[in-house]
Enzyme design. Structure first.
Site, short mmCIF file in Angstrom:
data_model
loop_
_atom_site.label_atom_id
_atom_site.label_comp_id
_atom_site.label_asym_id
_atom_site.label_seq_id
_atom_site.Cartn_x
_atom_site.Cartn_y
_atom_site.Cartn_z
N ASP A 41 0.86 -1.17 0.00
CA ASP A 41 0.00 0.00 0.00
C ASP A 41 0.90 1.24 0.00
O ASP A 41 1.67 1.44 0.93
CB ASP A 41 -0.86 -0.06 1.27
N THR A 74 -2.93 5.01 -3.82
CA THR A 74 -1.92 5.77 -3.09
C THR A 74 -0.55 5.66 -3.74
O THR A 74 0.26 6.57 -3.68
CB THR A 74 -1.83 5.25 -1.64
N THR A 75 -0.30 4.50 -4.39
CA THR A 75 0.97 4.36 -5.11
C THR A 75 0.93 5.20 -6.37
O THR A 75 1.87 5.92 -6.70
CB THR A 75 1.21 2.88 -5.48
#
Length: 509
Positions: A41, A74-75
């Site tokens: 994540d 989120t990456t």
């Protein structure tokens, strides 16, 4: 100065590039406390990386902002930011003013969001299959991806259960994730009700299962009172001793009778610091009165329990009345996969909010933590769809489509802005390129192929790792909420703008 800022931020972005997409790798992080985290994540990885450079810290913040806003992607947002900074650097080398670059990037980003919304497909929340597909796309890059057939429907059902239809929002605090080591991820289950990890106290032979439960949550202690300071009383006469013990018995019996009088048959006792929350004598009385007892309820669980079962916390035995109790069909202790949990199901009280507990199982703590983060991402994806009911094809399709549109529109602009748009459009291609790289494909071939397809009007052409090449990702069920993509691009552009506007760092003493 600006160069070093851009360099630092890009270094961070490159560090997590390899964990994008279904074939992305995981990172193992050893925190300063010596704890080890394995995660995929983006927000989690960046949060635990020890990043000192202030400009690079902005990437950590943008990833955290995406985590709050959309929960997934989120990456992607960190990678996009890095790529845009690379584009900005080229433009600055041409001698274009940084403020101009930053502002044009923001207008370009706004235009990209429009493209995304145009190419998205409206959905309705009653279409459960589509929601499940979106959840499984989110899980595809995680460790738990092979279990997504189980976890995706589970996440969807949880969100739909606690959804507030009036204002299109979901409070994810109503979904409680409980981690228990033992069993495999396949044993993860959703319980429509409340699950407690504490065990029922059965040392005095009390019940472990209670139908038609009336639940009382007490914040006082069922043990003899203690003075506030440490002190010893020396009693040299055994009659006095006897008297003290009798008093204690009477005191406890009185409390237990009051509890029984209020028709309570399940007692939850909050953790206590000052003295024993409940002693053996009290347990004996409660067992005789057929009351099921669970102690050590944590402070932060109290709020969840009150809204889930409808019981109000009771701070003093004199306030123990029937109207403060919650009610449920069944409270029972179940042993599954080697550990015990208490389930409260069939809540019948009036003033409750629908809540769901998900019991996550796994072989070890690392797997459990990662499973929890992954399920959280999946829940967020469904929440995004509740907020903005539209889906967009995944696998780099939207980025290529937006890049194509921007390149076309760049030709109608004049002067500097034309360059800026072109660079911005190329920066977007980092997502499909990275996806292809991580899947071991040839990025140049794949991205060229994608551009071709988009030119021919295949708006949903993206990278499918299953097909190892370009294909229609919408038909392949690689779907994501449009909110994830739009929020990522907006946040990335804002971050780039703020990094570009810094021209010097001064250290204050």
């Amino acid at each position: 100065m600006r160069k070093s800022n851009i360099l630092a931020a890009r270094a961070v972005s490159d560090a997590i590039r390899t964990s994008l997409g279904p074939k992305g790798m995981d990172k193992m992080i050893k925190t300063k406390t010596g704890e080890i985290i394995i995660s995929n994540d983006g927000a989690t990885i960046l949060k635990h990386m020890a990043i000192l450079h202030p400009a690079a810290r902005m990437l950590v913040n943008v990833s955290a902002a995406q985590d709050v806003e959309a929960g997934d992607g989120t990456t992607s947002v960190a990678i996009l930011t890095g790529s845009m900074l690379g584009a900005a650097e080229k433009l600055l080398n041409m001698g274009i003013h940084p403020t101009l670059v930053g502002e044009s990037f923001q207008t370009a980003a706004a235009r990209v969001c429009q493209v995304y919304l145009d190419m998205s497909h409206k959905i309705s929340l009653s279409d459960r299959d589509i929601l499940i597909k979106a959840a499984s796309t989110s899980l595809s890059s995680k460790i738990v991806s092979q279990h997504s057939l189980l976890l995706s429907p589970l996440s969807v059902d949880s969100v739909l259960r606690v959804m507030n239809e009036a204002n299109d929002n979901v409070d994810l605090n109503d979904v409680r994730l409980i981690k228990k080591v033992g069993g495999t991820i396949d044993d993860t289950e959703m319980v429509d009700g409340v699950v407690l990890t504490q065990n029922v106290l059965k040392s005095a032979g009390g019940p472990t299962r209670m139908e038609k439960a009336r639940i009382g949550l007490v914040q006082f202690q069922l043990s003899p009172p203690k003075p506030d300071m440490e002190n010893n009383v020396v009693v040299n006469d055994y009659r006095q001793m006897d008297k003290i013990l009798k008093e204690e018995r009477a005191y406890l019996l009185n409390i237990c009778k009051k509890i029984k009088k209020a028709k309570c048959n399940v007692l939850l006792i909050q953790k206590s610091i000052l003295r024993d929350a409940v002693n053996d004598l009290a347990l004996h009385f409660l067992a005789k009165l057929n009351i099921l007892v669970i102690k050590d309820i944590e402070r932060d669980e109290v709020e969840f329990l009150t809204k889930a079962t409808g019981c109000k916390p009771i701070a003093d035995v004199d306030n123990f009345t029937e109207d403060r109790l919650g009610s449920a069909e069944l409270v029972e202790e179940i042993e599954s996969s080697g550990s015990k949990i208490v389930k409260i199901t069939g809540v019948t009280a009036k003033n409750t909010k629908p809540t769901v507990s998900i019991v996550v199982r796994g072989a070890n703590q690392l797997v459990l933590d990662e499973a929890e983060r992954s399920i959280h991402d999946a829940l967020c994806v469904i929440r995004c769809l509740v907020k903005e009911k539209a889906m967009i094809a995944g696998g780099g399709a939207p980025e290529i489509e937006a890049a194509k549109t921007l390149l076309k529109e760049a030709n109608q602009l004049s002067g500097v802005e034309q360059f800026v748009y072109q660079e911005f459009a190329q920066a977007l291609e980092v997502i499909p390129t990275t996806l292809a790289e991580n899947a071991g494909l040839n990025p140049i071939n794949v991205v060229t192929d994608l551009r071709n397809r988009h030119e021919n009007g295949e708006r949903n052409a993206g990278i499918s790792v299953r097909r190892s090449g370009a294909s229609n990702t919408y038909a392949e069920n690689i779907l994501q909420p449009v909110l994830v993509s739009t929020s990522a691009i907006t946040l990335a552009a804002e971050t780039v703008k703020s990094i570009l506007r810094i021209d010097d760092i001064t250290f204050s003493r």
